[in-house]
Scaffold this active site. Sequence first.
Site, PDB file in Angstrom:
ATOM      1  N   HIS A  28       1.050   5.606  -1.430  1.00  0.00           N
ATOM      2  CA  HIS A  28       0.637   6.653  -2.174  1.00  0.00           C
ATOM      3  C   HIS A  28       1.883   7.583  -2.344  1.00  0.00           C
ATOM      4  O   HIS A  28       2.236   8.399  -1.526  1.00  0.00           O
ATOM      5  CB  HIS A  28      -0.410   7.537  -1.303  1.00  0.00           C
ATOM      6  N   HIS A  80      -9.688   0.850   0.894  1.00  0.00           N
ATOM      7  CA  HIS A  80      -9.580   1.418   2.311  1.00  0.00           C
ATOM      8  C   HIS A  80     -10.833   0.969   3.069  1.00  0.00           C
ATOM      9  O   HIS A  80     -11.971   1.517   2.500  1.00  0.00           O
ATOM     10  CB  HIS A  80      -9.362   2.955   2.191  1.00  0.00           C
ATOM     11  N   GLN A  82       2.702  11.302  -1.715  1.00  0.00           N
ATOM     12  CA  GLN A  82       2.934  11.746   0.011  1.00  0.00           C
ATOM     13  C   GLN A  82       4.083  11.612   0.593  1.00  0.00           C
ATOM     14  O   GLN A  82       4.387  12.347   1.690  1.00  0.00           O
ATOM     15  CB  GLN A  82       1.717  11.038   0.830  1.00  0.00           C
ATOM     16  N   ASP A 118       2.323   3.082   2.892  1.00  0.00           N
ATOM     17  CA  ASP A 118       1.170   4.036   2.887  1.00  0.00           C
ATOM     18  C   ASP A 118       1.529   5.466   2.689  1.00  0.00           C
ATOM     19  O   ASP A 118       1.884   6.141   1.661  1.00  0.00           O
ATOM     20  CB  ASP A 118       0.223   3.942   4.419  1.00  0.00           C
ATOM     21  N   GLU A 150     -10.791   2.606   8.557  1.00  0.00           N
ATOM     22  CA  GLU A 150      -9.496   2.936   9.001  1.00  0.00           C
ATOM     23  C   GLU A 150      -9.750   3.962  10.452  1.00  0.00           C
ATOM     24  O   GLU A 150      -9.101   4.056  11.343  1.00  0.00           O
ATOM     25  CB  GLU A 150      -8.717   3.904   8.131  1.00  0.00           C
ATOM     26  N   HIS A 181     -11.611   3.552  -3.755  1.00  0.00           N
ATOM     27  CA  HIS A 181     -10.933   4.284  -2.583  1.00  0.00           C
ATOM     28  C   HIS A 181     -11.419   4.048  -1.206  1.00  0.00           C
ATOM     29  O   HIS A 181     -10.784   3.675  -0.323  1.00  0.00           O
ATOM     30  CB  HIS A 181     -11.046   5.718  -2.835  1.00  0.00           C
ATOM     31  N   TYR A 236      -4.513   7.437  -6.896  1.00  0.00           N
ATOM     32  CA  TYR A 236      -5.854   8.381  -7.280  1.00  0.00           C
ATOM     33  C   TYR A 236      -5.449   9.930  -7.477  1.00  0.00           C
ATOM     34  O   TYR A 236      -6.267  10.567  -7.498  1.00  0.00           O
ATOM     35  CB  TYR A 236      -6.594   8.378  -5.742  1.00  0.00           C
ATOM     36  N   HIS A 277      -6.139  -1.405   5.993  1.00  0.00           N
ATOM     37  CA  HIS A 277      -6.238  -1.040   7.538  1.00  0.00           C
ATOM     38  C   HIS A 277      -7.299  -1.917   8.087  1.00  0.00           C
ATOM     39  O   HIS A 277      -6.769  -2.456   9.233  1.00  0.00           O
ATOM     40  CB  HIS A 277      -6.786   0.484   7.452  1.00  0.00           C
ATOM     41  N   HIS A 317       0.881  -1.000  -0.006  1.00  0.00           N
ATOM     42  CA  HIS A 317       0.114  -0.090   0.150  1.00  0.00           C
ATOM     43  C   HIS A 317       0.799   1.204  -0.030  1.00  0.00           C
ATOM     44  O   HIS A 317       1.731   1.546   1.046  1.00  0.00           O
ATOM     45  CB  HIS A 317      -1.099   0.146   1.300  1.00  0.00           C
ATOM     46  N   ARG A 320      -5.821  14.973   6.562  1.00  0.00           N
ATOM     47  CA  ARG A 320      -6.186  15.154   5.104  1.00  0.00           C
ATOM     48  C   ARG A 320      -6.374  16.393   4.474  1.00  0.00           C
ATOM     49  O   ARG A 320      -6.191  16.664   3.197  1.00  0.00           O
ATOM     50  CB  ARG A 320      -7.753  14.159   5.060  1.00  0.00           C
TER      51      ARG A 320
END
Length: 475
Positions: free
Chosen positions: A71, A250, A74, A338, A253, A221, A134, A287, A69, A95
Amino acid sequence: MMEAAMDSVTGDSMNGLFCERALLPEGWASNVALRFDARGTLTAVERDASSDGLPRAAGPVIPGMPNLHSHAFQRAMAGLTEYAGASEDSFWTWRDAMYGFVRRMTPEAAEAVAALLYMEMAKQGYTAVAEFHYLHHSADGRPYADRAEMSRRILAAADTAGIGLTHLPVLYAHSGFGGKPPSDGQKRFINDVDGLLSIVSAMEKAMGAERAGRRAGLALHSLRAVTPEEMRDALTGLDALDPGAPIHIHIAEQTAEVDDCVAWSSKRPVEWLLENAPVGPRWCLVHATHVTPAEVDGMAASGAVAGLCLTTEANLGDGLFPAIPFLAQGGRFGVGSDSHISVSAAEELRLLEYGQRLVQRRRNVLRIGDCPSIGGGLYRAAVAGGAQALGQPVTGGGVQVGQPADLVVLDADNPKLLSRTDDSLLDAYVFASDGHAVRDVIAAGRTVVREGRHVREDAIRAAYRRAIEGLRRDT
């Protein structure tokens, strides 16, 4: 795109490796000859063999760890949200900060950031990654001329760093349960089903057949970001493209997500998913932090992989997955980095065990089967679960025929590993290593890390530096 991405052969291409000690599915073995084909697939694992002219591994050999996993974008904001706000901080305040950051990310910057991240993964023993992708569109939310532009940048970054890639374009259509309209901060993420499937199809073609360890799949998502109808249509479309492709989501979580799901459906997220979707071994439930005993039972029985991202879950204050009852029922898991607040397979496994120790107030909690070594058992299980989640051939947690030739050579001279052998070596690697225990890394039969240094390290770092400077100028 970065010049290095034009050639997927990042380092020396090999046809095999001789290992004085190697971890196989049935246990540790001596004098093991590994042979690879041109794609970088393991074609033979010979015990009690001679070196027969093969290059010799400079230390004990273990299978590379799949990172299930990620992203990638980030990575560039890791460490930027560690300050107290005016109100109580949570996943949701994090977020909001992420939405502000992502507005400035160009395709060129996204590729450079991903290449640096994937290089860091390789140096820490990750040899393949499932990219839960995404970040699809331009800053104003309009698709690029090539709708798969950002996805192609991720593939180029994986080529540059030389690691395997399972690319998972993400269906993200709404801001909340029941099909709520997306917010302004989400406009770069939003696709309808047809638009998303066009990206999946493009990436299936782009992966090609020349290299082992490449796969396309699809991610939903979350239940709050897709309606049941969109989920159904996306899964039907994916099956038409590839009926065995991985599916990730996801799920559960945060407690607020659970409460909102109950308000929407009278069901908890995992409960709803198990009742309304064909959850099975090709699924990865990322998660799944907040689950009841009945949901744990259902997850384990389904054969789906629990995607655990311990350093990110700790950083965001999410909570702890109930690993003890899940593993007791034969549940399958893997680990991912992540948001990349840390990029270390050993640290994810260490935190998985330590979190359970803190709750239980006892030691050596997560024993896997009849294996007394906690580090050894967790490592094998995470390799097997990670391979399943990435859509790779099933593995028994060791080096075996049919898998990509993804191999990690541990540094037996590292003071933390010195004089350790076999599973005691894995215990030391997981619980005592300082991040420098990986000596060499081979991904799909190609050397990508040599003596702790990536073969393209200087070029990747230089491109990342330019990207970060550009992002700062745009602040």
